[in-house]
Design a protein around this motif. Structure first.
Motif, mmCIF file in Angstrom:
data_model
loop_
_atom_site.group_PDB
_atom_site.id
_atom_site.type_symbol
_atom_site.label_atom_id
_atom_site.label_comp_id
_atom_site.label_asym_id
_atom_site.label_seq_id
_atom_site.Cartn_x
_atom_site.Cartn_y
_atom_site.Cartn_z
ATOM 1 N N VAL A 109 -7.082 -1.068 5.075
ATOM 2 C CA VAL A 109 -7.949 -0.344 4.135
ATOM 3 C C VAL A 109 -9.367 -0.272 4.680
ATOM 4 C CG1 VAL A 109 -8.949 -0.362 1.816
ATOM 5 C CG2 VAL A 109 -6.538 -0.945 2.130
ATOM 6 N N ASP A 110 -9.846 -1.387 5.211
ATOM 7 C CA ASP A 110 -11.198 -1.395 5.780
ATOM 8 C C ASP A 110 -11.323 -0.407 6.940
ATOM 9 O OD1 ASP A 110 -11.969 -3.310 3.985
ATOM 10 O OD2 ASP A 110 -11.778 -4.993 5.371
ATOM 11 N N MET A 111 -10.284 -0.315 7.768
ATOM 12 C CA MET A 111 -10.296 0.612 8.894
ATOM 13 C C MET A 111 -10.375 2.055 8.377
ATOM 14 S SD MET A 111 -7.455 1.243 11.879
ATOM 15 C CE MET A 111 -8.041 -0.124 12.881
ATOM 16 N N LEU B 271 0.820 -1.195 0.000
ATOM 17 C CA LEU B 271 0.000 0.000 0.000
ATOM 18 C C LEU B 271 0.858 1.250 0.000
ATOM 19 C CD1 LEU B 271 -2.558 -0.990 2.816
ATOM 20 C CD2 LEU B 271 -2.816 -1.343 0.352
ATOM 21 N N ALA B 272 0.357 2.283 -0.676
ATOM 22 C CA ALA B 272 0.987 3.597 -0.640
ATOM 23 C C ALA B 272 -0.078 4.629 -0.290
ATOM 24 C CB ALA B 272 1.614 3.930 -1.994
ATOM 25 N N ILE B 273 0.302 5.619 0.486
ATOM 26 C CA ILE B 273 -0.592 6.752 0.758
ATOM 27 C C ILE B 273 0.057 7.973 0.144
ATOM 28 C CG2 ILE B 273 -1.731 8.144 2.506
ATOM 29 C CD1 ILE B 273 -1.723 5.786 4.361
ATOM 30 N N VAL C 276 -8.266 4.468 -3.236
ATOM 31 C CA VAL C 276 -9.423 4.905 -2.463
ATOM 32 C C VAL C 276 -9.011 6.123 -1.650
ATOM 33 C CG1 VAL C 276 -10.488 2.625 -2.304
ATOM 34 C CG2 VAL C 276 -8.865 3.340 -0.550
ATOM 35 N N VAL C 277 -9.900 7.104 -1.529
ATOM 36 C CA VAL C 277 -9.607 8.319 -0.773
ATOM 37 C C VAL C 277 -9.544 7.986 0.715
ATOM 38 C CG1 VAL C 277 -10.428 10.620 -0.144
ATOM 39 C CG2 VAL C 277 -10.694 9.790 -2.493
ATOM 40 N N CYS C 278 -8.503 8.481 1.400
ATOM 41 C CA CYS C 278 -8.359 8.167 2.818
ATOM 42 C C CYS C 278 -8.307 9.413 3.707
ATOM 43 C CB CYS C 278 -7.112 7.317 3.059
ATOM 44 S SG CYS C 278 -5.565 8.091 2.535
#
Length: 283
Positions: A277-279, A134-136, A149-151
Motif C-alpha cells: 500500500v505504501d508503495m 487486499l483487493a484492487i 485508497v485510490v491506486c
C-alpha cells in the motif's frame, strides 16, 4: 461445514471418514454446546438454519486464516519473510499491476506473492471473508465498511477495428457508438456496469453481443470485427500495437476509470500488505 456442503449428514460422515451415528452425535453435541439449532433435518437431507449459515461463514473465515498461517510459517521456514495476498480485477491485472508487482518483488524478494484475477465483487468478498488482505477493484464496486485508497486512474476510450465505419471520426460520441455492437467484459464486472449506467442515462440500450474474461480477449474479438469496445486508455495503448486496432476518444463524455485498494483496516494489515500500500501511494 461438510454437512452444509453436502446437504447431508451421510455425505458429511463419509467425507470425514466417520460413521453416520458419530457425525450425528457430534452435530447434536455442537448444537447443545451453542444452545441453538444449526441444521434442519428431513428425508431429503439437511439445510442450515440462519444460525447454522452464520456459523458456516465464520468457519470458512477461520479455515482461510489458518491456511494463511500455514503458508506464512512455510515462508519463514524457506527463508522468506511473509506473503502478499491480493485479489484484483482484470483492469488492474492487465494495466498497472504487473510493473508494480515486479518493482515490489525486486525490493522485497523474500515476500511471496499470491495474486488472483477475479471480478471486483469477488475480490471484495475475499477481503471481507479473510481469504486475502487486499483487493484492487473499480471505485464503483460496493465495498461496505472496507477502507479504501485510490491506486490508479485512467480515461476510458473506444477500441475499434481499423475498418470500422466510425474510425474516420477524430472522436466518437457515446450515443453514436451505442448504435453498434459491443464486445465487453462480463456484465457483472465493475467496468461493464459503469458503461451500462451511462447507456441507461442516455436511454439507449447497450448492445453487447459477446462477453469475455480479459482485455486480451476483448482485443481479439474487436480485431475480428465483432464489435467495438470501451477500455482504459493505458490498456488500449498496449493492445492496439500491431493488432489492426484503432483507439478513439469518447466525445462529450469524459469517463474516468478509478481503481482502489480495499482492505479491512490499513492499521491492522500485515507488514507485506502495508509495504505494498505504501508503495502504491508513493508511486
Amino acid at each position: 461445514m461438510s454437512a452444509v456442503d453436502f446437504a447431508s449428514l451421510t455425505g458429511a460422515a463419509h467425507s470425514s471418514g466417520i460413521s453416520l451415528a458419530a457425525a450425528s452425535k457430534r452435530m447434536a453435541a455442537l448444537e447443545y454446546h451453542l444452545e441453538v439449532q444449526l441444521l434442519v433435518r428431513s428425508k431429503r437431507g439437511v439445510v442450515p438454519t440462519p444460525a447454522g449459515q452464520s456459523l458456516y461463514l465464520h468457519a470458512l473465515q477461520v479455515l482461510a486464516r489458518l491456511e494463511r498461517l500455514v503458508y506464512s510459517m512455510k515462508d519463514f521456514e524457506s527463508g522468506a519473510t511473509g506473503q502478499l495476498s491480493l485479489s484484483v480485477n482484470t483492469t488492474a491485472s492487465s494495466g498497472f499491476l504487473p510493473d508494480l508487482l515486479a518493482r515490489y518483488h525486486q525490493l522485497y524478494p523474500g515476500i511471496s506473492l499470491d495474486v488472483e484475477d477475479v471480478l471486483s465483487e469477488d475480490a471484495v468478498r475475499a477481503v471481507e471473508t479473510g481469504m486475502v488482505e487486499l483487493a484492487i477493484v473499480g471505485e464503483n464496486t460496493v465495498m461496505g465498511a472496507l477502507e479504501r485508497v485510490v491506486c490508479d486512474e485512467d480515461e476510458l476510450v473506444f477500441l475499434l477495428p481499423a475498418g470500422h465505419p466510425l474510425v474516420s471520426s477524430a472522436a466518437i460520441a457515446f450515443e453514436a457508438a451505442l448504435q453498434c455492437n459491443f464486445v465487453a467484459l462480463a456484465r457483472t464486472s465493475s467496468l461493464s456496469r459503469m458503461i451500462n449506467t451511462q447507456a441507461q442515462l442516455l436511454n439507449v440500450p447497450w448492445k453487447v453481443i459477446i462477453q469475455v474474461r480479459s482485455f486480451e480477449c476483448v482485443c481479439r474479438m474487436v480485431a475480428a470485427g465483432l464489435g467495438l469496445a470501451v477500455v482504459p486508455s493505458k490498456i488500449a495503448g498496449k493492445l492496439t500495437y500491431g493488432a489492426g486496432l484503432v483507439m478513439r476518444p469518447i466525445a462529450g463524455l469524459h469517463l474516468k476509470r478509478r481503481l482502489v485498494i480495499a482492505m479491512r483496516s490499513r492499521e491492522n494489515i500485515s507488514l507485506p500488505a502495508r509495504k505494498f500500500v505504501d508503495m502504491v501511494l508513493h508511486v
